[in-house]
Design a protein around this motif. Structure first.
Motif, PDB file in Angstrom:
ATOM      1  N   SER A  55     153.714  47.650  75.831  1.00  0.00           N
ATOM      2  CA  SER A  55     152.476  46.961  75.449  1.00  0.00           C
ATOM      3  C   SER A  55     151.455  47.968  74.940  1.00  0.00           C
ATOM      4  O   SER A  55     151.439  49.127  75.354  1.00  0.00           O
ATOM      5  CB  SER A  55     151.906  46.202  76.646  1.00  0.00           C
ATOM      6  OG  SER A  55     150.616  45.672  76.348  1.00  0.00           O
ATOM      7  N   THR A  56     150.587  47.499  74.056  1.00  0.00           N
ATOM      8  CA  THR A  56     149.474  48.341  73.585  1.00  0.00           C
ATOM      9  C   THR A  56     148.163  47.926  74.241  1.00  0.00           C
ATOM     10  O   THR A  56     147.129  48.557  74.033  1.00  0.00           O
ATOM     11  CB  THR A  56     149.327  48.208  72.053  1.00  0.00           C
ATOM     12  OG1 THR A  56     149.102  46.828  71.713  1.00  0.00           O
ATOM     13  CG2 THR A  56     150.580  48.708  71.349  1.00  0.00           C
ATOM     14  N   GLU A  57     148.218  46.859  75.047  1.00  0.00           N
ATOM     15  CA  GLU A  57     147.000  46.354  75.699  1.00  0.00           C
ATOM     16  C   GLU A  57     146.602  47.269  76.849  1.00  0.00           C
ATOM     17  O   GLU A  57     147.394  47.560  77.747  1.00  0.00           O
ATOM     18  CB  GLU A  57     147.235  44.944  76.224  1.00  0.00           C
ATOM     19  CG  GLU A  57     146.010  44.363  76.941  1.00  0.00           C
ATOM     20  CD  GLU A  57     146.312  43.034  77.614  1.00  0.00           C
ATOM     21  OE1 GLU A  57     145.430  42.530  78.330  1.00  0.00           O
ATOM     22  OE2 GLU A  57     147.431  42.513  77.422  1.00  0.00           O
ATOM     23  N   LEU A  58     145.354  47.696  76.813  1.00  0.00           N
ATOM     24  CA  LEU A  58     144.822  48.555  77.868  1.00  0.00           C
ATOM     25  C   LEU A  58     144.336  47.677  79.022  1.00  0.00           C
ATOM     26  O   LEU A  58     143.509  46.795  78.838  1.00  0.00           O
ATOM     27  CB  LEU A  58     143.681  49.413  77.327  1.00  0.00           C
ATOM     28  CG  LEU A  58     143.282  50.638  78.158  1.00  0.00           C
ATOM     29  CD1 LEU A  58     144.418  51.655  78.200  1.00  0.00           C
ATOM     30  CD2 LEU A  58     142.019  51.278  77.575  1.00  0.00           C
ATOM     31  N   ARG A  59     144.843  47.921  80.213  1.00  0.00           N
ATOM     32  CA  ARG A  59     144.454  47.156  81.401  1.00  0.00           C
ATOM     33  C   ARG A  59     143.660  48.046  82.344  1.00  0.00           C
ATOM     34  O   ARG A  59     143.877  49.253  82.413  1.00  0.00           O
ATOM     35  CB  ARG A  59     145.693  46.616  82.129  1.00  0.00           C
ATOM     36  CG  ARG A  59     146.495  45.612  81.309  1.00  0.00           C
ATOM     37  CD  ARG A  59     147.805  45.253  82.001  1.00  0.00           C
ATOM     38  NE  ARG A  59     148.552  44.282  81.218  1.00  0.00           N
ATOM     39  CZ  ARG A  59     148.514  42.964  81.428  1.00  0.00           C
ATOM     40  NH1 ARG A  59     147.770  42.476  82.420  1.00  0.00           N
ATOM     41  NH2 ARG A  59     149.215  42.150  80.669  1.00  0.00           N
ATOM     42  N   THR A  70     142.604  53.144  83.911  1.00  0.00           N
ATOM     43  CA  THR A  70     143.283  52.227  82.993  1.00  0.00           C
ATOM     44  C   THR A  70     144.758  52.603  82.863  1.00  0.00           C
ATOM     45  O   THR A  70     145.163  53.730  83.180  1.00  0.00           O
ATOM     46  CB  THR A  70     142.646  52.250  81.595  1.00  0.00           C
ATOM     47  OG1 THR A  70     142.749  53.568  81.059  1.00  0.00           O
ATOM     48  CG2 THR A  70     141.180  51.836  81.668  1.00  0.00           C
ATOM     49  N   TYR A  71     145.543  51.642  82.369  1.00  0.00           N
ATOM     50  CA  TYR A  71     146.979  51.867  82.164  1.00  0.00           C
ATOM     51  C   TYR A  71     147.496  50.837  81.168  1.00  0.00           C
ATOM     52  O   TYR A  71     146.805  49.875  80.822  1.00  0.00           O
ATOM     53  CB  TYR A  71     147.733  51.726  83.493  1.00  0.00           C
ATOM     54  CG  TYR A  71     147.700  50.330  84.056  1.00  0.00           C
ATOM     55  CD1 TYR A  71     148.764  49.458  83.865  1.00  0.00           C
ATOM     56  CD2 TYR A  71     146.586  49.862  84.756  1.00  0.00           C
ATOM     57  CE1 TYR A  71     148.734  48.164  84.357  1.00  0.00           C
ATOM     58  CE2 TYR A  71     146.546  48.580  85.260  1.00  0.00           C
ATOM     59  CZ  TYR A  71     147.612  47.733  85.052  1.00  0.00           C
ATOM     60  OH  TYR A  71     147.562  46.449  85.529  1.00  0.00           O
ATOM     61  N   ARG A  72     148.719  51.028  80.710  1.00  0.00           N
ATOM     62  CA  ARG A  72     149.393  50.064  79.845  1.00  0.00           C
ATOM     63  C   ARG A  72     150.753  49.741  80.436  1.00  0.00           C
ATOM     64  O   ARG A  72     151.448  50.626  80.931  1.00  0.00           O
ATOM     65  CB  ARG A  72     149.586  50.624  78.424  1.00  0.00           C
ATOM     66  CG  ARG A  72     148.312  50.760  77.623  1.00  0.00           C
ATOM     67  CD  ARG A  72     148.629  51.226  76.207  1.00  0.00           C
ATOM     68  NE  ARG A  72     147.423  51.306  75.372  1.00  0.00           N
ATOM     69  CZ  ARG A  72     146.658  52.377  75.270  1.00  0.00           C
ATOM     70  NH1 ARG A  72     146.971  53.476  75.941  1.00  0.00           N
ATOM     71  NH2 ARG A  72     145.597  52.375  74.489  1.00  0.00           N
ATOM     72  N   ARG A  73     151.132  48.482  80.353  1.00  0.00           N
ATOM     73  CA  ARG A  73     152.496  48.132  80.706  1.00  0.00           C
ATOM     74  C   ARG A  73     153.461  48.772  79.707  1.00  0.00           C
ATOM     75  O   ARG A  73     153.106  48.995  78.542  1.00  0.00           O
ATOM     76  CB  ARG A  73     152.699  46.610  80.672  1.00  0.00           C
ATOM     77  CG  ARG A  73     152.056  45.854  81.823  1.00  0.00           C
ATOM     78  CD  ARG A  73     152.388  44.375  81.692  1.00  0.00           C
ATOM     79  NE  ARG A  73     151.844  43.591  82.804  1.00  0.00           N
ATOM     80  CZ  ARG A  73     152.018  42.278  82.931  1.00  0.00           C
ATOM     81  NH1 ARG A  73     152.725  41.613  81.999  1.00  0.00           N
ATOM     82  NH2 ARG A  73     151.514  41.634  83.957  1.00  0.00           N
ATOM     83  N   GLU A 129     156.609  44.637  79.515  1.00  0.00           N
ATOM     84  CA  GLU A 129     156.628  43.416  78.730  1.00  0.00           C
ATOM     85  C   GLU A 129     158.078  43.008  78.449  1.00  0.00           C
ATOM     86  O   GLU A 129     159.011  43.813  78.533  1.00  0.00           O
ATOM     87  CB  GLU A 129     155.884  43.615  77.397  1.00  0.00           C
ATOM     88  CG  GLU A 129     154.411  43.935  77.558  1.00  0.00           C
ATOM     89  CD  GLU A 129     153.603  42.805  78.171  1.00  0.00           C
ATOM     90  OE1 GLU A 129     154.108  41.652  78.190  1.00  0.00           O
ATOM     91  OE2 GLU A 129     152.472  43.060  78.627  1.00  0.00           O
TER      92      GLU A 129
END
Length: 459
Positions: free
Chosen positions: A258-262, A252-255, A205
């Motif tokens: 970031s705290t958003e799980l993708r 899953t992973y996070r950038r 991010e």
């Protein structure tokens, strides 16, 4: 009604090539797809399957191949094998699926065989053909595993020495999968420093670290819907291995920042030249990550285990390194190439052929050109420089001959004699002139001439 009319009608409705044959290998019916692919100008009904597919006069298992009919007889079940078949385009690798058919009493009577030509990237080779080239048993066994795992979602681990074509095999796995229309994204793990690994793989991010002036997607996102190829996975820092493990286990992973799980929609293929089991034992590679990566391991054979493939590889590589020239290899040159240990595998072969092409002024690369090209590698290839004791005296002559010598670089006496035979056939001057032309002393020349006479007498 014709015999097997119902089965023939069923086969004609299939888009894949199909044949129906009996226990004597005799083809009883073939659908339009089969006739178009394998025998467009001649009827196949009544002929033997191995005659049409392979041009053999006896069954496959009598010619060094695995016969699906023999395997189905033994198992009583459907069998799949990979074969090289003749087609109007030349030899192609074909995935064969044979289904045994039983009569009302349960006896095996007929066999239905479906053929599925593999994608072009790993067909049998021609000089202008695909990247993966070979027909040796070691190569075919590797390719059979690629064809089997390709359509699945299994995680694949490619194990092989440097230069064996791991990225090409990864592409073949990708192209054999339902994800072939989506990206194949390669990650060179050996070139990524630890500080950048997470950001490159998962993205970051804006403001996540110094220099992160804008948000950036990582390679996992770039591979969405396709395949992520982790090259040299054994070089991933231990501290980063846990992050990759989390991706494989949870999807899953996070950038970074970031705290958003993708969620990742990828298939993972990895490769290494390292011994990961030894690294696990030494604590340098996580055992749980190793098992996640190696669901389906495939070993890529080194070139020294498939030397017969050099006859196919060399013309294709020459076409790539010198496309404006129509170069050929003399038989002695091919013999010399097939005698080498090739620690650098196909990559080394390509480089050597490019040197030999530059040393050749004509259209035929002779053994002397290959020998001269090989001489560059001798200081760094101990295996190639270990000569038999019988040539020790000649080594001293070679050392004094200077850089213009060509025959002096041959690593095997038999091949030196082969080059000498070629030179003798063309030379019309004195022995002293021939020795000077070869860059060796007259004493060494006469010793080789005696060896040549003895070899001829021994035949």
């Amino acid at each position: 009604m014709k015999p097997y009319a119902e089965l023939t009608s069923f086969l004609d409705q299939q888009s894949e090539p199909y044949i129906l044959f009996d226990g004597d290998y005799r083809i009883l019916a073939a659908n339009a797809a089969y006739r178009m692919l394998f025998s467009p100008e001649q009827s196949v009904v009544g002929r033997k399957c191995y005659e049409v597919s392979h041009r053999y006069t006896t069954p496959c298992d009598q010619n060094g191949e695995t016969c699906p009919l023999a395997r189905a007889r033994a198992s009583g079940q459907r069998e799949r094998v990979l074969h090289l078949h003749h087609t109007p385009r030349g030899e192609d690798y074909v995935q064969i699926e044979l289904t045994p058919l039983r009569d009302a009493a349960g006896t095996l009577q007929l066999y239905a065989e479906k053929m599925e030509p593999l994608r072009q990237s790993y067909r049998a080779a021609s000089p202008n053909g695909p990247e993966l080239i070979g027909r040796s048993p070691a190569f075919s066994a590797m390719l059979a595993l690629v064809a089997r795992v390709g359509p699945s979602m299994a995680t694949v681990l490619l194990l092989g020495e440097s230069g064996t074509g791991k990225e090409l095999v990864a592409r073949a796995v990708h192209e054999a999968s339902p994800r072939a229309a989506r990206p194949l994204v390669a990650v060179d793990c050996s070139s990524l420093p630890e500080t950048l690994f997470e950001s490159e793989l998962f993205g970051h991010e804006r403001g996540a670290f110094t220099g992160a002036h804008a948000a950036r997607a990582g390679l996992v996102e770039a591979a969405s819907g396709g395949t992520l190829f982790l090259d040299e996975v054994g070089d991933i820092p231990l501290s980063m291995q846990v992050k990759l493990l989390r991706l494989l286990e949870t999807g899953t992973y996070r950038r970074v920042g970031s705290t958003e799980l993708r969620r990742a929609d990828i298939r993972v293929v990895s490769a290494t030249h390292r011994d990961l089991t030894a690294m696990v034992a030494d604590g340098r590679f996580r055992e749980d990550l190793y098992f996640r990566l190696s669901t389906f391991p495939i070993r890529l054979p080194p070139l020294r285990e498939r030397l017969e493939d050099i006859a196919l590889l060399a013309p294709a590589l020459l076409q790539r390194v010198a496309p404006e020239r129509k170069l050929e290899l003399a038989p002695a040159a091919l013999t010399l190439l097939q005698s080498q240990p090739w620690p650098g595998n196909v990559r080394e072969l390509r480089n050597l052929l490019e040197r030999a092409a530059l040393l050749c002024d004509g259209s035929v690369i002779e053994a002397s050109h290959v020998a001269q090209a090989l001489s560059v590698n001798q200081p760094i290839h101990p295996a190639a420089s270990r000569l038999p004791a019988a040539t020790a005296d000649a080594d001293a002559d070679r050392a004094a001959a200077g850089p213009e010598a060509t025959i002096n670089t041959l690593p095997l006496p038999e091949l030196e004699l082969e080059v000498l035979r070629q030179r003798l056939a063309r030379h019309r001057g004195s022995r002293a002139a021939l020795a000077a032309e070869l860059g060796i002393s007259e004493r060494t020349l006469y010793r080789r001439l005696r060896a040549l006479e003895a070899r001829a007498a021994g035949r």
